[in-house]
Design an enzyme around this catalytic site. Structure first.
Site, PDB file in Angstrom:
ATOM      1  N   ARG A  94      69.113  86.454 -10.866  1.00 26.87           N
ATOM      2  CA  ARG A  94      70.272  85.556 -10.960  1.00 26.87           C
ATOM      3  C   ARG A  94      70.163  84.780 -12.259  1.00 26.87           C
ATOM      4  NH1 ARG A  94      74.474  86.104  -8.095  1.00 26.87           N
ATOM      5  NH2 ARG A  94      75.020  83.910  -8.101  1.00 26.87           N
ATOM      6  N   HIS A 112      59.923  90.216 -18.160  1.00 27.06           N
ATOM      7  CA  HIS A 112      60.992  91.189 -18.416  1.00 27.06           C
ATOM      8  C   HIS A 112      60.338  92.494 -18.864  1.00 27.06           C
ATOM      9  CE1 HIS A 112      65.002  92.583 -19.388  1.00 27.06           C
ATOM     10  NE2 HIS A 112      64.526  93.033 -20.535  1.00 27.06           N
TER      11      HIS A 112
HETATM   12  C1  GAR Z   1      60.127  93.969 -12.807  1.00 28.83           C
HETATM   13  O1  GAR Z   1      60.017  95.142 -13.568  1.00 28.83           O
HETATM   14  C2  GAR Z   1      60.553  92.794 -13.677  1.00 28.83           C
HETATM   15  O2  GAR Z   1      59.994  92.844 -14.968  1.00 28.83           O
HETATM   16  C3  GAR Z   1      62.050  92.989 -13.734  1.00 28.83           C
HETATM   17  O3  GAR Z   1      62.398  93.357 -12.438  1.00 28.83           O
HETATM   18  C4  GAR Z   1      61.303  94.063 -11.831  1.00 28.83           C
HETATM   19  C5  GAR Z   1      60.992  93.408 -10.509  1.00 28.83           C
HETATM   20  O4  GAR Z   1      60.014  94.135  -9.805  1.00 28.83           O
HETATM   21  N1  GAR Z   1      62.710  91.802 -14.164  1.00 28.83           N
HETATM   22  C6  GAR Z   1      63.802  91.795 -14.933  1.00 28.83           C
HETATM   23  O5  GAR Z   1      64.364  92.810 -15.300  1.00 28.83           O
HETATM   24  C7  GAR Z   1      64.307  90.417 -15.344  1.00 28.83           C
HETATM   25  N2  GAR Z   1      65.278  90.504 -16.373  1.00 28.83           N
HETATM   26  P1  GAR Z   1      59.147  93.424  -8.697  1.00 28.83           P
HETATM   27  O6  GAR Z   1      60.150  92.795  -7.728  1.00 28.83           O
HETATM   28  O7  GAR Z   1      58.393  94.544  -8.049  1.00 28.83           O
HETATM   29  O8  GAR Z   1      58.279  92.404  -9.344  1.00 28.83           O
END
Ligand code: GAR
Length: 217
Positions: A94, A112
């Site tokens: 969000r 990220h």
């Molecule tokens: C992760 O790869 C994180 O870096 C990314 O979402 C994934 C969540 O995985 N975040 C973004 O893209 C933020 N812009 P997780 O729920 O297994 O930690």
């Protein structure tokens, strides 16, 4: 050691980065204590895991709020209830209002799955494959109002191999995320990473042999 920093982890989904932070924070010398897991999605897989672990967990379902600011007011009151000092966004999908971001300035970090400032937003791994880069990775940064922007605390690099798909690259980067996020939170919670004119200065000994900076090949 100084008092552990009371830290909340905000998630929206699977929560694998949350797990890596929770597990790291079990070490007696870790400078952050995870006092709250908050999710904006009741069905997030990570919520079930956090509950199983006996961690204080709250769900603030964004669908119940007409305005972003109302959602954040409810979230903020949960953060206040638990005396939260630091926020780690871990797959929290969000965007926050500038007011909320400003309130948590230099006390809220995010991970990220790209080497920022490249490949912001969604479909990061597809973007990296489409661009044909040979090195990809992940970034932990202090949160600013612009999406996926802010002073960089730590990054880890992985190779992009021929034949990689977005999925195989995502798996390789995720392993690096699980290594770099606990290390970055450690620096922030210990007060060893601070912002100076929108760049992060790290006061502990950072050399080329520091595991935080060596590529995860
Ligand atoms: C992760 O790869 C994180 O870096 C990314 O979402 C994934 C969540 O995985 N975040 C973004 O893209 C933020 N812009 P997780 O729920 O297994 O930690």
């Amino acid at each position: 050691m100084n008092k552990k920093k009371r830290t909340a982890i905000l998630i929206s989904g699977r929560g694998s980065n949350m797990r890596s932070l929770v597990e790291a924070a079990r070490a007696p010398d870790y400078p952050a204590e995870i006092v709250l897991v908050a999710s904006n999605r009741p069905e997030a897989e990570g919520v079930a895991w956090a509950v199983e672990q006996g961690l204080p967990t709250v769900v603030v379902d964004h669908k119940n709020f007409a305005a972003r600011a109302d959602f954040e007011r409810t979230l903020q009151s949960a953060l206040d209830t638990y005396g939260v000092e630091l926020i780690a966004l871990a797959g929290f999908m969000r965007l926050m209002t500038p007011d909320f971001v400003e309130h948590w300035r230099d006390r809220m970090i995010n991970i990220h799955p790209s080497l920022l400032p490249s490949f912001k937003g969604l479909h990061t791994h597809e973007q990296a494959i489409a661009a044909g880069v040979k090195i990809a990775g992940c970034t932990v940064h202090f949160v600013r109002a612009e999406m996926d922007a802010g002073p960089i605390i730590a990054q880890a690099a992985v190779p992009v191999l021929s034949g990689d798909t977005a999925e195989t690259l995502a798996v390789r980067i995720l392993k690096a995320e699980h290594r770099v996020y606990p290390a970055a939170l450690r620096l922030v919670a210990a007060g060893e990473a601070r912002c100076d004119r929108e760049k992060v200065v790290i006061s502990s000994d950072v050399s080329e042999t520091n595991p935080l900076y060596s590529p995860a090949i």
